[in-house]
Design a protein around this motif. Sequence first.
Motif, mmCIF file in Angstrom:
data_model
loop_
_atom_site.group_PDB
_atom_site.id
_atom_site.type_symbol
_atom_site.label_atom_id
_atom_site.label_comp_id
_atom_site.label_asym_id
_atom_site.label_seq_id
_atom_site.Cartn_x
_atom_site.Cartn_y
_atom_site.Cartn_z
ATOM 1 N N LEU A 151 0.825 -1.206 0.000
ATOM 2 C CA LEU A 151 0.000 0.000 0.000
ATOM 3 C C LEU A 151 0.858 1.255 0.000
ATOM 4 O O LEU A 151 0.535 2.251 -0.656
ATOM 5 N N GLU A 152 1.975 1.211 0.706
ATOM 6 C CA GLU A 152 2.883 2.349 0.813
ATOM 7 C C GLU A 152 3.365 2.822 -0.552
ATOM 8 O O GLU A 152 3.683 4.009 -0.733
ATOM 9 N N SER A 153 3.393 1.932 -1.539
ATOM 10 C CA SER A 153 3.861 2.306 -2.885
ATOM 11 C C SER A 153 2.976 3.358 -3.531
ATOM 12 O O SER A 153 3.399 4.035 -4.484
ATOM 13 N N LEU A 154 1.746 3.502 -3.032
ATOM 14 C CA LEU A 154 0.820 4.464 -3.619
ATOM 15 C C LEU A 154 0.959 5.866 -3.032
ATOM 16 O O LEU A 154 0.290 6.789 -3.488
ATOM 17 N N ARG A 155 1.847 6.018 -2.058
ATOM 18 C CA ARG A 155 2.064 7.345 -1.487
ATOM 19 C C ARG A 155 2.586 8.287 -2.585
ATOM 20 O O ARG A 155 3.616 8.038 -3.202
ATOM 21 N N GLY A 156 1.860 9.351 -2.841
ATOM 22 C CA GLY A 156 2.270 10.332 -3.838
ATOM 23 C C GLY A 156 1.984 9.939 -5.277
ATOM 24 O O GLY A 156 2.268 10.712 -6.196
ATOM 25 N N GLU A 157 1.424 8.758 -5.490
ATOM 26 C CA GLU A 157 1.142 8.293 -6.851
ATOM 27 C C GLU A 157 -0.118 8.974 -7.392
ATOM 28 O O GLU A 157 -1.124 9.078 -6.690
ATOM 29 N N PRO A 158 -0.115 9.467 -8.638
ATOM 30 C CA PRO A 158 -1.345 10.038 -9.212
ATOM 31 C C PRO A 158 -2.451 8.985 -9.248
ATOM 32 O O PRO A 158 -2.252 7.883 -9.742
ATOM 33 N N LEU A 159 -3.604 9.358 -8.717
ATOM 34 C CA LEU A 159 -4.714 8.417 -8.597
ATOM 35 C C LEU A 159 -5.908 8.866 -9.427
ATOM 36 O O LEU A 159 -6.189 10.061 -9.547
ATOM 37 N N VAL A 160 -6.597 7.895 -9.988
ATOM 38 C CA VAL A 160 -7.907 8.108 -10.577
ATOM 39 C C VAL A 160 -8.913 7.447 -9.636
ATOM 40 O O VAL A 160 -8.762 6.269 -9.307
ATOM 41 N N GLY A 161 -9.884 8.203 -9.173
ATOM 42 C CA GLY A 161 -10.800 7.642 -8.184
ATOM 43 C C GLY A 161 -12.220 8.122 -8.371
ATOM 44 O O GLY A 161 -12.537 8.879 -9.290
ATOM 45 N N PHE A 162 -13.075 7.646 -7.478
ATOM 46 C CA PHE A 162 -14.477 8.032 -7.505
ATOM 47 C C PHE A 162 -14.717 9.221 -6.586
ATOM 48 O O PHE A 162 -13.888 9.563 -5.744
ATOM 49 N N ALA A 211 -7.959 3.304 4.209
ATOM 50 C CA ALA A 211 -6.742 2.493 4.207
ATOM 51 C C ALA A 211 -5.494 3.369 4.167
ATOM 52 O O ALA A 211 -4.501 3.101 4.863
ATOM 53 N N PHE A 212 -5.531 4.419 3.369
ATOM 54 C CA PHE A 212 -4.389 5.337 3.299
ATOM 55 C C PHE A 212 -4.168 6.012 4.649
ATOM 56 O O PHE A 212 -3.029 6.155 5.101
ATOM 57 N N ALA A 213 -5.245 6.448 5.282
ATOM 58 C CA ALA A 213 -5.125 7.110 6.575
ATOM 59 C C ALA A 213 -4.507 6.172 7.613
ATOM 60 O O ALA A 213 -3.656 6.580 8.413
ATOM 61 N N ALA A 214 -4.928 4.902 7.590
ATOM 62 C CA ALA A 214 -4.366 3.933 8.533
ATOM 63 C C ALA A 214 -2.878 3.701 8.277
ATOM 64 O O ALA A 214 -2.112 3.394 9.204
ATOM 65 N N ALA A 215 -2.464 3.862 7.007
ATOM 66 C CA ALA A 215 -1.052 3.672 6.657
ATOM 67 C C ALA A 215 -0.230 4.939 6.868
ATOM 68 O O ALA A 215 0.991 4.916 6.676
ATOM 69 N N GLY A 216 -0.894 6.043 7.232
ATOM 70 C CA GLY A 216 -0.170 7.260 7.578
ATOM 71 C C GLY A 216 0.013 8.263 6.461
ATOM 72 O O GLY A 216 0.858 9.158 6.576
ATOM 73 N N PHE A 217 -0.780 8.163 5.380
ATOM 74 C CA PHE A 217 -0.691 9.196 4.352
ATOM 75 C C PHE A 217 -2.076 9.497 3.796
ATOM 76 O O PHE A 217 -3.029 8.731 3.984
ATOM 77 N N ASP A 218 -2.187 10.650 3.132
ATOM 78 C CA ASP A 218 -3.476 11.154 2.678
ATOM 79 C C ASP A 218 -3.870 10.571 1.333
ATOM 80 O O ASP A 218 -3.023 10.262 0.491
ATOM 81 N N TYR A 219 -5.177 10.468 1.138
ATOM 82 C CA TYR A 219 -5.736 10.077 -0.155
ATOM 83 C C TYR A 219 -5.985 11.340 -0.967
ATOM 84 O O TYR A 219 -6.710 12.241 -0.542
#
Length: 292
Positions: free
Chosen positions: A184-195, A208-216
């Motif tokens: 999950l940590e690999s997505l920190r700072g990654e450009p996301l397409v979401g709903f 899930a991001f919040a639990a891992a310590g970074f923002d969505y």
Amino acid sequence: MELRQLEHFVTVAEERHFTRAAELLRISQSGLSASIRSLEQELGTSLFIRSTRRVELTAAGQALLADSVRTLASAAAARDAVAAVRGLLRGRLTIGAEPCLGSVDLPAELAAFRTENPGVEVRLRYSGSEELVDDVAGGRTDIALVVDTGHTPSGVHLRPLSTQEMLVLCHPGHRFAAEQSIPLESLRGEPLVGFQEGWGAQALTRRAFAAAGFDYRAAMEVNDVHPLLDLVGYNLGVAVVPASFALKRPDALRAVGLQGAPAWRVAVAVAEQPSPAAAAFLTQLDPVTATV
């Protein structure tokens, strides 16, 4: 004040337009306007701010709306209960659903239900899971097919239907494409397409991001599955989605496992005391969920 007046008021409030409301209610616009004026005179206050294009609720109108919805829902439930005692299934069934849940063929279920229960008027609305759960709590929707995001207001019961894993979808040329799975940590700072906010995938990923310590932070937000797949297909970002989404474009996109991903749990949101029509639809969906 009569139930008919409350129905007129709620329809205008929902449509924000007298002409559209009159068409839905199948009455003349002058008759609808007269009904609303009579209600306003009885209450001693204006309920709407009228303009040439649309109408808005006044503060008094906003205060009346929630109770009106509940009153109409209770009256409908009482009529349906009497009909059920007589061996008839009648009334209205309002269903909400988040699109592409991956476990229910909703059009087929609706067709089967209407065939078996021709006396029930079925209505359908698509939206995000959290808004739909609130609609069930407020009596605006009888049943909602949703993703369990942990948002369960008082008076709403979630009956599980299915569970699947969530993963990352990316372009074949993306650096994740060659991996079997990523943390999950690999997505920190990654450009996301979401709903948009309130949809199942967005709510679960944000938590899930919040639990891992970074923002969505989604660079691009959509309210439908196919635009999301298009954006990922142009390598404009990656998306965290349920595994069933990967089956939609298996040749164009890469599915990558996500370590620490939340579970995608599909459930039926229903009031603790569902109407006879809602109970019948629950049984049709899955006899097991009707007794959970």
